[in-house]
Design a protein around this motif. Sequence first.
Motif, PDB file in Angstrom:
ATOM      1  N   ALA A   2     -13.786  -3.312  -2.212  1.00  0.00           N
ATOM      2  CA  ALA A   2     -13.069  -4.430  -2.816  1.00  0.00           C
ATOM      3  C   ALA A   2     -11.736  -4.669  -2.118  1.00  0.00           C
ATOM      4  N   LYS A   3     -11.398  -5.942  -1.985  1.00  0.00           N
ATOM      5  CA  LYS A   3     -10.109  -6.318  -1.418  1.00  0.00           C
ATOM      6  C   LYS A   3      -9.070  -6.328  -2.544  1.00  0.00           C
ATOM      7  N   VAL A   4      -7.889  -5.736  -2.272  1.00  0.00           N
ATOM      8  CA  VAL A   4      -6.854  -5.672  -3.305  1.00  0.00           C
ATOM      9  C   VAL A   4      -5.683  -6.595  -3.012  1.00  0.00           C
ATOM     10  N   PHE A   5      -5.536  -6.985  -1.736  1.00  0.00           N
ATOM     11  CA  PHE A   5      -4.425  -7.862  -1.354  1.00  0.00           C
ATOM     12  C   PHE A   5      -4.784  -8.507  -0.025  1.00  0.00           C
ATOM     13  N   LEU A   6      -4.699  -9.848   0.014  1.00  0.00           N
ATOM     14  CA  LEU A   6      -5.120 -10.574   1.206  1.00  0.00           C
ATOM     15  C   LEU A   6      -6.498 -10.091   1.625  1.00  0.00           C
ATOM     16  N   ASP A   7      -6.623  -9.580   2.844  1.00  0.00           N
ATOM     17  CA  ASP A   7      -7.946  -9.113   3.277  1.00  0.00           C
ATOM     18  C   ASP A   7      -8.008  -7.593   3.365  1.00  0.00           C
ATOM     19  N   TYR A   8      -7.111  -6.906   2.648  1.00  0.00           N
ATOM     20  CA  TYR A   8      -7.025  -5.454   2.712  1.00  0.00           C
ATOM     21  C   TYR A   8      -7.784  -4.778   1.574  1.00  0.00           C
ATOM     22  N   THR A   9      -8.456  -3.687   1.901  1.00  0.00           N
ATOM     23  CA  THR A   9      -8.892  -2.763   0.864  1.00  0.00           C
ATOM     24  C   THR A   9      -7.689  -1.914   0.476  1.00  0.00           C
ATOM     25  N   ALA A  16      -1.187   0.182   5.865  1.00  0.00           N
ATOM     26  CA  ALA A  16      -0.337  -0.867   6.420  1.00  0.00           C
ATOM     27  C   ALA A  16       1.113  -0.768   5.944  1.00  0.00           C
ATOM     28  N   TYR A  17       1.368   0.072   4.937  1.00  0.00           N
ATOM     29  CA  TYR A  17       2.738   0.352   4.509  1.00  0.00           C
ATOM     30  C   TYR A  17       3.125   1.803   4.770  1.00  0.00           C
ATOM     31  N   ASP A  18       2.386   2.455   5.669  1.00  0.00           N
ATOM     32  CA  ASP A  18       2.661   3.843   6.057  1.00  0.00           C
ATOM     33  C   ASP A  18       3.048   3.853   7.532  1.00  0.00           C
ATOM     34  N   GLN A  19       4.358   3.983   7.810  1.00  0.00           N
ATOM     35  CA  GLN A  19       4.810   3.897   9.200  1.00  0.00           C
ATOM     36  C   GLN A  19       4.250   5.013  10.073  1.00  0.00           C
ATOM     37  N   LEU A 180       7.800  -8.529  -2.181  1.00  0.00           N
ATOM     38  CA  LEU A 180       7.415  -7.197  -2.660  1.00  0.00           C
ATOM     39  C   LEU A 180       6.010  -7.104  -3.241  1.00  0.00           C
ATOM     40  N   ARG A 181       5.238  -8.180  -3.196  1.00  0.00           N
ATOM     41  CA  ARG A 181       3.880  -8.106  -3.740  1.00  0.00           C
ATOM     42  C   ARG A 181       3.045  -7.060  -2.997  1.00  0.00           C
ATOM     43  N   GLY A 182       3.060  -7.095  -1.671  1.00  0.00           N
ATOM     44  CA  GLY A 182       2.291  -6.126  -0.893  1.00  0.00           C
ATOM     45  C   GLY A 182       2.715  -4.692  -1.145  1.00  0.00           C
ATOM     46  N   PRO A 183       4.021  -4.373  -1.012  1.00  0.00           N
ATOM     47  CA  PRO A 183       4.467  -3.011  -1.303  1.00  0.00           C
ATOM     48  C   PRO A 183       4.118  -2.556  -2.718  1.00  0.00           C
ATOM     49  N   ARG A 184       4.212  -3.470  -3.681  1.00  0.00           N
ATOM     50  CA  ARG A 184       3.915  -3.104  -5.073  1.00  0.00           C
ATOM     51  C   ARG A 184       2.468  -2.663  -5.235  1.00  0.00           C
ATOM     52  N   LEU A 185       1.563  -3.286  -4.510  1.00  0.00           N
ATOM     53  CA  LEU A 185       0.148  -2.951  -4.622  1.00  0.00           C
ATOM     54  C   LEU A 185      -0.242  -1.767  -3.745  1.00  0.00           C
ATOM     55  N   SER A 186       0.677  -1.317  -2.905  1.00  0.00           N
ATOM     56  CA  SER A 186       0.391  -0.204  -2.003  1.00  0.00           C
ATOM     57  C   SER A 186       0.773   1.127  -2.646  1.00  0.00           C
ATOM     58  N   LYS A 187       0.581   2.192  -1.902  1.00  0.00           N
ATOM     59  CA  LYS A 187       0.901   3.521  -2.427  1.00  0.00           C
ATOM     60  C   LYS A 187       2.397   3.740  -2.612  1.00  0.00           C
ATOM     61  N   ARG A 188       3.223   2.802  -2.153  1.00  0.00           N
ATOM     62  CA  ARG A 188       4.660   2.920  -2.402  1.00  0.00           C
ATOM     63  C   ARG A 188       4.984   2.823  -3.892  1.00  0.00           C
ATOM     64  N   SER A 189       4.076   2.273  -4.671  1.00  0.00           N
ATOM     65  CA  SER A 189       4.295   2.202  -6.120  1.00  0.00           C
ATOM     66  C   SER A 189       4.256   3.582  -6.761  1.00  0.00           C
ATOM     67  N   ALA A 190       3.883   4.608  -5.991  1.00  0.00           N
ATOM     68  CA  ALA A 190       3.893   5.975  -6.524  1.00  0.00           C
ATOM     69  C   ALA A 190       5.320   6.467  -6.739  1.00  0.00           C
ATOM     70  N   TYR A 191       6.281   5.914  -5.975  1.00  0.00           N
ATOM     71  CA  TYR A 191       7.657   6.358  -6.149  1.00  0.00           C
ATOM     72  C   TYR A 191       8.631   5.217  -6.460  1.00  0.00           C
ATOM     73  N   VAL A 192       8.157   3.981  -6.418  1.00  0.00           N
ATOM     74  CA  VAL A 192       8.977   2.836  -6.818  1.00  0.00           C
ATOM     75  C   VAL A 192       8.371   2.246  -8.092  1.00  0.00           C
ATOM     76  N   GLU A 223       4.376  -2.588  15.205  1.00  0.00           N
ATOM     77  CA  GLU A 223       4.598  -2.335  13.772  1.00  0.00           C
ATOM     78  C   GLU A 223       3.245  -2.332  13.049  1.00  0.00           C
ATOM     79  N   THR A 224       3.243  -1.881  11.810  1.00  0.00           N
ATOM     80  CA  THR A 224       2.039  -1.990  10.992  1.00  0.00           C
ATOM     81  C   THR A 224       1.718  -3.477  10.797  1.00  0.00           C
ATOM     82  N   PRO A 225       0.474  -3.823  10.528  1.00  0.00           N
ATOM     83  CA  PRO A 225       0.143  -5.246  10.363  1.00  0.00           C
ATOM     84  C   PRO A 225       0.918  -5.923   9.236  1.00  0.00           C
ATOM     85  N   GLU A 226       1.218  -5.192   8.169  1.00  0.00           N
ATOM     86  CA  GLU A 226       1.969  -5.793   7.074  1.00  0.00           C
ATOM     87  C   GLU A 226       3.423  -6.057   7.447  1.00  0.00           C
TER      88      GLU A 226
END
Length: 285
Positions: A2-9, A16-19, A180-192, A223-226
Amino acid sequence: MAKVFLDYTQEELDRAYDQSAYAPNREQILSRIAHTSELARRRLGPAERFSYGETAIEGLELYRAKAERAPICVFVHGGAWRAGLARDYAFPAETFVRAGAHYAALDFNNVLETLGDLMPMAEQVRRGIAWVCRNAERLGADARRVYVAGTSSGAHLAGVAATSNLPVKGYVLGSGMYDLRGPRLSKRSAYVKFTDATEDALSPQRHLERIRAPLTIVYGSLETPEFQRQSKDFADALTRAGKPAEIIRAEGYNHFEVTETLANPYGVLGRAVLAMMKLNSGSGP
């Protein structure tokens, strides 16, 4: 999957948010930046420390140019919102001082200290920049020539500051996030601890009407695609809104390599900031 944001699983978005997934030399560059910061202190002398708030962290480290009423660059550091101190970002100071500008690196709380809340961090950065604008004469700077630069999560916080009513002459934002929509849906929400209110308030791309000063957006082709998309989308939105904006793609640079170029007057980020400040790359007064 399943896609969770744009065309990303979910896995693709997290990556894409992990440098570290796109910058295998991350630790090497961060170590080099810390060492170069120490060398800058040896060459220029220790920074002058000024407080812009009541807590110990609410301060800035200033390196002065010789000239009075010189322009000043206020730098907002990155670190995924959860790391970094001003002393670790002294490395560009020599470049700015030699070009005839003061350089001030801001300190502020990280998101682990604010229990996941980005709002106090954004407010500290805004107050720190505002303090420099109000106290420019005390710092030996020209209040009409206050500029702001930021990288990574610092570019995000500086971008938020750009939506405030601050008398800043221009902003250079490197490798940042502007919605912040992309970061919010990413694993960064584990600490933000993202909320709807935080996501909206701290997404500069949603408040273009509040932006008054020119912006230069810099990002690396590695850079990462995001992070690439965020930069391009923000620059496009600014242009469509009729705001003075420039976008610079650093060919062959990853996220951390872009930041390191701030110390090089001929590097992509260093050149961009000096150009915004209308300073030559060579030595100044």
